[in-house]
Design an enzyme around this catalytic site. Structure first.
Site, short mmCIF file in Angstrom:
data_model
loop_
_atom_site.label_atom_id
_atom_site.label_comp_id
_atom_site.label_asym_id
_atom_site.label_seq_id
_atom_site.Cartn_x
_atom_site.Cartn_y
_atom_site.Cartn_z
N GLN A 295 -4.85 -1.42 9.58
CA GLN A 295 -4.75 -2.76 9.02
C GLN A 295 -5.33 -3.78 9.99
O GLN A 295 -5.00 -3.79 11.17
CB GLN A 295 -3.28 -3.07 8.69
N LYS B 201 0.84 -1.20 0.00
CA LYS B 201 0.00 0.00 0.00
C LYS B 201 0.88 1.26 0.00
O LYS B 201 0.62 2.21 -0.73
CB LYS B 201 -0.96 -0.02 1.19
N ASP C 157 -11.05 2.78 3.83
CA ASP C 157 -11.37 1.36 3.77
C ASP C 157 -12.88 1.14 3.62
O ASP C 157 -13.32 0.05 3.28
CB ASP C 157 -10.91 0.66 5.06
N1 GUN Z 1 -6.80 -6.92 6.26
C1 GUN Z 1 -7.05 -7.72 5.18
N2 GUN Z 1 -7.61 -7.00 4.19
C2 GUN Z 1 -7.73 -5.73 4.64
C3 GUN Z 1 -8.22 -4.53 4.07
O1 GUN Z 1 -8.70 -4.46 2.94
N3 GUN Z 1 -8.16 -3.42 4.87
C4 GUN Z 1 -7.66 -3.48 6.12
N4 GUN Z 1 -7.64 -2.35 6.82
N5 GUN Z 1 -7.19 -4.56 6.68
C5 GUN Z 1 -7.22 -5.69 5.93
#
Ligand code: GUN
Length: 318
Positions: A97, A53, A120
């Protein structure tokens, strides 16, 4: 005939090119979009996701910040981190996350994120906006699935769409997005009866239940579009052989590597579907792509909004 392959990497590149232009324009107007990621502890999968990311931010010219509280962090400490990011005018998107450690109240943390920075799309306000068809930030994976459908010119209006899986992150928002695009939507889950027959009626099937190769090739209506959200790592040789018996090259690769990534749809479905997303290289790359898109959108909406006062901007300028 084998299906048309809906190439997520190609669509990602298209969207990245568009985003790069938009970031350049915003930055030259004094607004460099910025993403802050909060990564707790040392979960190796999470570390890998967050690294990708941050790399995507760098590729597109977005500012990024990474906060790494220890695995022992408390709910109150996490709330303080989120509040700081909410107040920081240079932060347009906040990404916490998941998963968080068990002592942290994840729901409380996600609800503390300013909905204007909820890139998100997990905040109840974002979900409420989606339910009621108001503009807002939409969860990245389902938003990415819609981009694949739209950019591949798959007709959605009037289509029978079947969503397998009802998670808050994928299944539910996916069903809502398809409904808003005028599909007739059926949501299936672990208690659904006559699942194969329901899937056989789908013009568009979205598989997001997290079970490797679960949707069988003969459940897919000939010519249907299949969006496979699953990413399951298979290590068991007998399972790999069962799933990949018609794909000798992939099976050979499994034997060398010891693992293979398999979607929620059986690989043989490539021979019944009209169009299908591959795993890997289909939906996967779209999740980060839409996170970047949401961050740019959040910057555009929030910083153009009168809610950000001059004093706030000055106070948080560093
Ligand atoms: N953990 C696994 N996939 C995601 C996601 O798309 N966003 C976040 N914040 N955590 C994750």
């Amino acid at each position: 005939m084998t299906a048309r392959i809906l190439d997520g990497l190609k669509i990602r590149d298209e969207i990245f090119a568009e985003l790069k232009d938009e970031v350049r324009l915003l930055t030259s107007a004094g607004v460099q979009p910025g993403l802050a990621a909060v990564l707790v502890g040392d979960n190796s999968a999470s570390q890998l996701y967050v690294k990708s990311k941050i790399a995507a931010c760098e590729q597109l010219g977005l500012a990024s910040a990474l906060l790494t509280p220890p695995a022992s962090v408390t709910t109150l400490e996490m709330l303080a981190i989120v509040e700081d990011l909410n107040r920081d005018n240079n932060v347009d998107g906040i990404l916490v996350q998941l998963p968080l450690p068990p002592q942290v109240d994840a729901k409380r943390i996600l609800e503390a994120v300013d909905p204007a920075k909820d890139v998100d799309g997990f905040h109840p306000v974002s979900l409420g906006r989606l339910v009621s068809g108001r503009p807002g930030l939409v969860a990245c994976t389902p938003a990415g699935c819609m981009e694949i459908l739209r950019r591949s010119n798959i007709p959605i209006e009037g289509a029978n769409a079947v969503v397998l899986g009802r998670s808050d992150i994928v299944g539910k928002p996916m069903a809502l997005l398809l409904m808003h695009a005028n599909a007739t939507v059926t949501i299936c889950h672990s208690k659904t009866r006559d699942l194969p027959d329901i899937v056989r009626r789908a013009d568009i099937a979205v598989a997001a239940m997290g079970k490797a190769g679960f949707v069988q090739a003969d459940w897919v209506k000939p010519g249907a579009t299949v969006i496979d959200v699953g990413t399951n790592t298979i290590k068991d040789p007998s399972e790999a052989e069962r799933l990949l018996r018609n794909f000798p090259a992939r099976l050979e690769k499994f034997r060398t590597k010891g693992s293979v990534l398999i979607g929620d749809v059986h690989p043989d479905a490539v021979n019944t579907a009209g169009a299908i997303t591959p795993v890997p290289g289909g939906v996967g790359p779209m999740t980060i792509t839409m996170l970047m898109s949401n961050t740019v959108k959040a910057a555009r909406l929030r910083r153009a909004s009168p809610r950000v006062s001059a004093t706030q901007s000055t106070a948080s300028a560093r």
